[in-house]
Scaffold this motif. Structure first.
Motif, PDB file in Angstrom:
ATOM      1  N   GLN A 292       0.835  -1.269  -0.119  1.00  0.00           N
ATOM      2  CA  GLN A 292       0.113   0.183  -0.119  1.00  0.00           C
ATOM      3  C   GLN A 292       0.721   1.323   0.084  1.00  0.00           C
ATOM      4  O   GLN A 292       1.743   1.295   0.851  1.00  0.00           O
ATOM      5  CB  GLN A 292      -0.732  -0.136   1.166  1.00  0.00           C
ATOM      6  CG  GLN A 292      -1.955   1.095   1.232  1.00  0.00           C
ATOM      7  CD  GLN A 292      -2.932   1.073   2.638  1.00  0.00           C
ATOM      8  OE1 GLN A 292      -2.635   0.257   3.383  1.00  0.00           O
ATOM      9  NE2 GLN A 292      -3.742   2.074   2.760  1.00  0.00           N
ATOM     10  N   MET A 293       0.719   2.091  -1.052  1.00  0.00           N
ATOM     11  CA  MET A 293       1.384   3.237  -1.136  1.00  0.00           C
ATOM     12  C   MET A 293       0.445   4.520  -0.439  1.00  0.00           C
ATOM     13  O   MET A 293      -0.319   4.629  -1.066  1.00  0.00           O
ATOM     14  CB  MET A 293       1.750   3.630  -2.368  1.00  0.00           C
ATOM     15  CG  MET A 293       2.675   4.905  -2.766  1.00  0.00           C
ATOM     16  SD  MET A 293       3.028   5.360  -4.393  1.00  0.00           S
ATOM     17  CE  MET A 293       1.432   5.682  -5.128  1.00  0.00           C
ATOM     18  N   THR A 302       6.697   9.251   1.815  1.00  0.00           N
ATOM     19  CA  THR A 302       6.201   8.105   1.010  1.00  0.00           C
ATOM     20  C   THR A 302       7.414   7.187   0.097  1.00  0.00           C
ATOM     21  O   THR A 302       7.947   8.077  -0.821  1.00  0.00           O
ATOM     22  CB  THR A 302       5.157   8.380   0.015  1.00  0.00           C
ATOM     23  OG1 THR A 302       4.086   8.752   0.719  1.00  0.00           O
ATOM     24  CG2 THR A 302       4.447   7.187  -0.314  1.00  0.00           C
ATOM     25  N   GLY A 303       7.929   6.101   0.935  1.00  0.00           N
ATOM     26  CA  GLY A 303       9.186   5.858   0.285  1.00  0.00           C
ATOM     27  C   GLY A 303       8.932   4.289  -0.247  1.00  0.00           C
ATOM     28  O   GLY A 303       7.855   3.814  -0.272  1.00  0.00           O
ATOM     29  N   VAL A 313       6.761  -7.396  -6.947  1.00  0.00           N
ATOM     30  CA  VAL A 313       5.832  -6.264  -6.611  1.00  0.00           C
ATOM     31  C   VAL A 313       6.540  -5.351  -5.607  1.00  0.00           C
ATOM     32  O   VAL A 313       7.557  -5.721  -4.925  1.00  0.00           O
ATOM     33  CB  VAL A 313       4.513  -6.755  -5.797  1.00  0.00           C
ATOM     34  CG1 VAL A 313       3.616  -7.368  -6.657  1.00  0.00           C
ATOM     35  CG2 VAL A 313       5.067  -7.633  -4.485  1.00  0.00           C
ATOM     36  N   THR A 314       6.159  -4.094  -5.404  1.00  0.00           N
ATOM     37  CA  THR A 314       7.048  -2.951  -4.773  1.00  0.00           C
ATOM     38  C   THR A 314       6.322  -2.996  -3.563  1.00  0.00           C
ATOM     39  O   THR A 314       5.198  -2.855  -3.416  1.00  0.00           O
ATOM     40  CB  THR A 314       6.887  -1.792  -5.560  1.00  0.00           C
ATOM     41  OG1 THR A 314       7.576  -1.642  -6.745  1.00  0.00           O
ATOM     42  CG2 THR A 314       7.875  -0.513  -4.471  1.00  0.00           C
ATOM     43  N   HIS A 315       7.124  -2.944  -2.364  1.00  0.00           N
ATOM     44  CA  HIS A 315       6.617  -2.864  -1.079  1.00  0.00           C
ATOM     45  C   HIS A 315       6.953  -1.292  -0.670  1.00  0.00           C
ATOM     46  O   HIS A 315       8.273  -0.904  -1.056  1.00  0.00           O
ATOM     47  CB  HIS A 315       7.142  -3.659   0.002  1.00  0.00           C
ATOM     48  CG  HIS A 315       6.475  -5.077  -0.371  1.00  0.00           C
ATOM     49  ND1 HIS A 315       5.882  -5.792   0.765  1.00  0.00           N
ATOM     50  CD2 HIS A 315       6.882  -6.023  -1.287  1.00  0.00           C
ATOM     51  CE1 HIS A 315       5.321  -7.081   0.205  1.00  0.00           C
ATOM     52  NE2 HIS A 315       5.954  -7.221  -1.134  1.00  0.00           N
ATOM     53  N   PHE A 316       6.086  -0.881   0.236  1.00  0.00           N
ATOM     54  CA  PHE A 316       6.304   0.812   0.283  1.00  0.00           C
ATOM     55  C   PHE A 316       6.493   0.850   1.863  1.00  0.00           C
ATOM     56  O   PHE A 316       6.365   0.103   2.719  1.00  0.00           O
ATOM     57  CB  PHE A 316       5.119   1.608  -0.127  1.00  0.00           C
ATOM     58  CG  PHE A 316       5.057   1.546  -1.551  1.00  0.00           C
ATOM     59  CD1 PHE A 316       5.724   2.544  -2.462  1.00  0.00           C
ATOM     60  CD2 PHE A 316       4.056   0.611  -2.219  1.00  0.00           C
ATOM     61  CE1 PHE A 316       5.653   2.325  -3.791  1.00  0.00           C
ATOM     62  CE2 PHE A 316       3.880   0.524  -3.466  1.00  0.00           C
ATOM     63  CZ  PHE A 316       4.587   1.439  -4.221  1.00  0.00           C
ATOM     64  N   THR A 317       6.845   2.389   2.220  1.00  0.00           N
ATOM     65  CA  THR A 317       6.945   2.755   3.527  1.00  0.00           C
ATOM     66  C   THR A 317       6.549   4.263   3.791  1.00  0.00           C
ATOM     67  O   THR A 317       6.274   4.915   2.720  1.00  0.00           O
ATOM     68  CB  THR A 317       8.561   2.592   3.827  1.00  0.00           C
ATOM     69  OG1 THR A 317       9.381   3.633   3.100  1.00  0.00           O
ATOM     70  CG2 THR A 317       9.219   1.581   3.885  1.00  0.00           C
ATOM     71  N   ASN A 443      -7.232   3.863   9.378  1.00  0.00           N
ATOM     72  CA  ASN A 443      -8.215   2.387   9.025  1.00  0.00           C
ATOM     73  C   ASN A 443      -7.237   1.266   9.384  1.00  0.00           C
ATOM     74  O   ASN A 443      -7.878   0.009   9.017  1.00  0.00           O
ATOM     75  CB  ASN A 443      -8.792   2.618   7.742  1.00  0.00           C
ATOM     76  CG  ASN A 443      -9.437   3.898   7.494  1.00  0.00           C
ATOM     77  OD1 ASN A 443     -10.177   4.377   8.486  1.00  0.00           O
ATOM     78  ND2 ASN A 443      -9.321   4.472   6.409  1.00  0.00           N
ATOM     79  N   TRP A 444      -6.078   1.229   9.727  1.00  0.00           N
ATOM     80  CA  TRP A 444      -5.511   0.174   9.675  1.00  0.00           C
ATOM     81  C   TRP A 444      -6.074  -0.827  11.164  1.00  0.00           C
ATOM     82  O   TRP A 444      -6.333  -0.163  12.081  1.00  0.00           O
ATOM     83  CB  TRP A 444      -4.008   0.394   9.922  1.00  0.00           C
ATOM     84  CG  TRP A 444      -3.146   0.454   8.751  1.00  0.00           C
ATOM     85  CD1 TRP A 444      -3.708   1.053   7.617  1.00  0.00           C
ATOM     86  CD2 TRP A 444      -1.883   0.168   8.475  1.00  0.00           C
ATOM     87  NE1 TRP A 444      -2.819   1.005   6.711  1.00  0.00           N
ATOM     88  CE2 TRP A 444      -1.805   0.780   6.952  1.00  0.00           C
ATOM     89  CE3 TRP A 444      -0.894  -0.396   9.094  1.00  0.00           C
ATOM     90  CZ2 TRP A 444      -0.332   0.440   6.374  1.00  0.00           C
ATOM     91  CZ3 TRP A 444       0.244  -0.465   8.366  1.00  0.00           C
ATOM     92  CH2 TRP A 444       0.565  -0.225   7.121  1.00  0.00           C
ATOM     93  N   ASP A 445      -5.948  -2.100  11.179  1.00  0.00           N
ATOM     94  CA  ASP A 445      -6.303  -2.891  12.187  1.00  0.00           C
ATOM     95  C   ASP A 445      -5.229  -2.801  13.208  1.00  0.00           C
ATOM     96  O   ASP A 445      -3.695  -2.720  12.903  1.00  0.00           O
ATOM     97  CB  ASP A 445      -6.030  -4.332  11.680  1.00  0.00           C
ATOM     98  CG  ASP A 445      -6.419  -5.431  12.460  1.00  0.00           C
ATOM     99  OD1 ASP A 445      -6.596  -4.954  13.905  1.00  0.00           O
ATOM    100  OD2 ASP A 445      -6.665  -6.464  12.450  1.00  0.00           O
TER     101      ASP A 445
END
Length: 596
Positions: A292-293, A302-303, A313-317, A443-445
């Motif tokens: 999730q970006m 946003t990195g 797939v790209t993973h984001f930070t 909205n994260w768990d």
């Protein structure tokens, strides 16, 4: 995953690692991530003016060659076959900028360090043009406008170094961060050198589109920089080229990562919701957001976490960058000649009392005078607040014009009090980033956002500092006993390319023993200290605004007392707009229905 073809340590991977202070070459066993041999050399930091930081690119290349040769010899001395080295990875400080002539191979200027602030004047001009909107490019680059990213450093070199302007005009200029500089030299330089970088380093230039992970023509036009000088962007895990000389001749460069994303991977924080903090001269706090970006609305970056293969797939930070952390302690030690050691003994209660203050449980059984006389404890924490904004504040404020401040000095203030306040300042800045993480992921768990922070870096070895930070942020800190997390991250990236490492294997086999630090403060005490910090930061942001200083302080006070102030202040404007619209309708009606 390594049986049969290799020696008792399995396949080996070397990592060339350039931090802000050292050049290192580490040789890892891919069986268990053990560092079998390494060598490091200290980097010379060149400071011509306050806030400037340069490195000699030729020295970095020479140091790395020496580190490779020495680590290789050390491996032979240990009777481990160097022929088991199947690949090399690269990890490096992001944002540090090098321009060189592709015909001569010579750098056109010293490398400008990521934290160098000489381009502040250019930044000020750009902000003026975009009405001081620091987030003007965020939707494309994922970054705020700041002097710490490469774009403004290139622009400064273009405008102030004639050799750079000439080389660009003649199409002989190449740009790169330190990974590109090492790749180009390792793969043959002027003859057949590969001009490439990876997504994590490219992102920190402010010229890459964070969504497409390619150079963005509109970003280049905004900064007025030619795209022809830029390296090719590649994933973190693929063959970049082959080393053409030296003891590792023929070995592929199979993984490249920027220092902080590499540390995130090396600390095995591979799941969404995991945090990592790297504490060196500066400090970086990263939250893995998975695939999730997230476009930050709270002053974060946003990195890119990683992209482990061209088709992966790209993973984001989300990332918070803090400019002054360990460097604050260095400034006290070297600039002010203050002894920065915190006195302690084996009495655990003594260290607790440093933070608990009079609102704590220990204070309820011992009065302030008893704390020293009868309980045998250290002096109660002084009420000093120190904001080390030496050259501005980064996340979450991104204010280049902020300046440092120390509040609460008395004739009883000691060097240890100042050191405590400096330690706490790092904790407060980390706390602000962690709070920004929460605001950007509403909205994260909650189960994904456990209050645990994985800690690493040079200054993470100072247990007093780590405990101070745990007390300030109110989170449990885990300090894995990992030798160079960024180096291990680059090793994993290269291992994935060579198919001798996978993420499931790494998380199962590479997890080290871990030290744990739990907070010892009460919530009330922590909130009190943070309110004082917040007040000091506001003074830093407006330190030279003499004309409106009193009004600004009053406005801050009003906002603290009345959270609905922004809504109420917008009411008069709304009334004006509504009334104007009504008058226009009335005028139109009267025009079409004239009175006779």
């Amino acid at each position: 995953m390594n049986e049969g073809r290799y020696g008792r340590f399995g396949a080996l991977i070397g990592v060339a690692y350039v931090s802000s202070t050292h050049c290192r070459f580490l040789i890892y066993s891919t069986k268990n991530a053990e560092v079998l041999a390494y060598h490091e050399l200290k980097l010379r930091q060149i400071v011509h003016n306050a806030g400037w930081l340069e490195y000699d690119p030729a020295e970095i290349w020479k140091h790395m060659q020496e580190c490779i040769e020495t680590a290789y010899k050390n491996l032979v001395i240990l009777e481990i076959s160097p022929h088991d080295i199947i690949a090399v990875g690269i990890a490096n400080q992001r944002g540090t900028t090098v321009l060189w002539n592709k015909q001569t191979g010579q750098a056109l200027h010293n490398a400008i360090g990521w934290s160098d602030c000489r381009s502040t004047t250019l930044l000020k001009s750009l902000l003026h043009n975009v009405k001081r909107n620091v987030n003007y490019l965020r939707y494309r680059s994922g970054l705020p406008l700041s002097s710490c990213f490469s774009a403004l450093k290139i622009k400064w070199l273009l405008e102030h170094v004639p050799a750079v302007a000439k080389a660009i005009e003649q199409e002989q200029c190449l740009f790169g961060t330190l990974d590109s500089w090492l790749i180009w030299n390792l793969t043959g330089g002027v003859d057949v050198g590969v001009h490439s970088t990876d997504v994590t380093n490219a992102h920190y230039t402010s010229l890459m589109n964070v969504a497409s992970q390619q150079w963005d023509i509109k970003l280049c036009k905004f900064f007025k920089l030619p795209m022809g000088i830029l390296p090719r962007i590649r994933s973190n895990s693929e063959i970049f080229g082959y080393i053409v000389e030296g003891p590792l001749m023929g070995v592929p460069i199979a993984g490249v990562m920027g220092e902080q994303p590499a540390a995130l991977l090396g600390q095995l924080c591979v799941k969404a919701g995991q945090n990592v903090c790297t504490l060196d001269d500066s400090c970086f706090v990263l939250l893995n957001t998975g695939q999730q970006m997230i476009e930050s609305e709270s002053g974060l970056i946003t990195g890119i976490a990683h992209k482990l293969g061209p088709t992966a797939v790209t993973h984001f930070t989300l990332e918070g960058a803090i400019s002054n952390a360990g460097s604050t302690i260095n400034w006290l030690r070297q600039g002010l000649r203050i002894n920065t050691e915190i006195n302690s003994n084996d009495n655990v209660v003594e260290s607790l009392n440093t933070f608990l203050g009079e609102s704590s449980m220990i204070s309820s059984s011992c009065s302030s005078s008893m704390l020293n006389a009868e309980c045998g404890l250290a002096a109660k924490r002084s009420e000093i607040t120190f904001v080390p904004a030496f050259h501005g504040l980064y996340a979450p404020y991104w204010r280049y014009d902020a300046r440092g401040i120390i509040l609460g000095l008395t004739s009883q203030t000691t060097a240890e009090n100042i050191t405590q306040a400096a330690y706490e300042a790092t904790g407060f800045q980390i706390y602000e980033v962690l709070q920004a993480f929460k605001r950007d992921t509403p909205n994260w768990d909650p189960s994904c956002m456990q209050p645990v922070l994985t800690f690493g870096g040079e200054y993470a070895e100072d247990s007093h500092l780590v405990q101070f930070i745990a007390d300030i942020i109110g989170w449990m800190l885990e300090r894995p006993q990992t030798t160079s997390p960024a180096g291990m991250g680059a090793m994993i990236a290269a291992g994935v390319t060579m198919r001798v490492v996978s993420l499931p294997y790494a998380t199962r086999m590479y997890a080290p023993p871990t030290d744990v630090f739990s907070p010892t403060t009460t919530q009330n005490r922590r909130e009190l200290l943070y309110r004082r910090w917040d007040y000091a930061v506001k003074k830093c942001l407006h330190w030279n605004n003499y004309e409106t200083y009193e009004a600004d302080v009053e406005l801050f006070a009003q906002r603290e007392r009345d959270p609905n102030l922004p809504i109420r202040r917008s009411i008069p404007g709304s009334v004006f707009l509504t009334t104007s619209f009504a008058l226009l309708l009335l005028a139109s009606f009267l025009k079409n229905n004239r009175l006779t």
